[in-house]
Motif scaffolding. Structure first.
Motif: not given
Length: 73
Positions: A37, A48-49, A51-54
């Motif tokens: 990232y 973003a992190y 979002d990627d890992y909910d």
């Protein structure tokens, strides 16, 4: 392996803490993961992190209620 900019890393962790109430360790972000990232600004990288890992954002309004969890000082 490329190295992380220390100032970026500090700002990234601050964004994680502010918006998700997690530090890097609690979020599971080692240097290798953070490098994925590092091309983004720190705040965008934190989102973003998450979002990627909910990971859900923390509603910071409840943190200001007296006597709840940790007080803001």
């Amino acid at each position: 392996m490329a190295e992380l900019d220390e100032n970026w890393l500090i700002a990234f962790e601050a964004a994680l803490w502010l918006h998700f109430y997690l530090d890097r360790q609690d979020a599971g972000v080692c240097d290798e993961v953070a490098l994925r990232y590092a091309d983004l600004p720190p705040r965008e990288a934190a989102f973003a992190y998450a979002d990627d890992y909910d990971i859900q954002r923390v509603d910071v309004d409840w943190l200001t209620v007296s006597g709840v969890c940790r007080s803001r000082r």
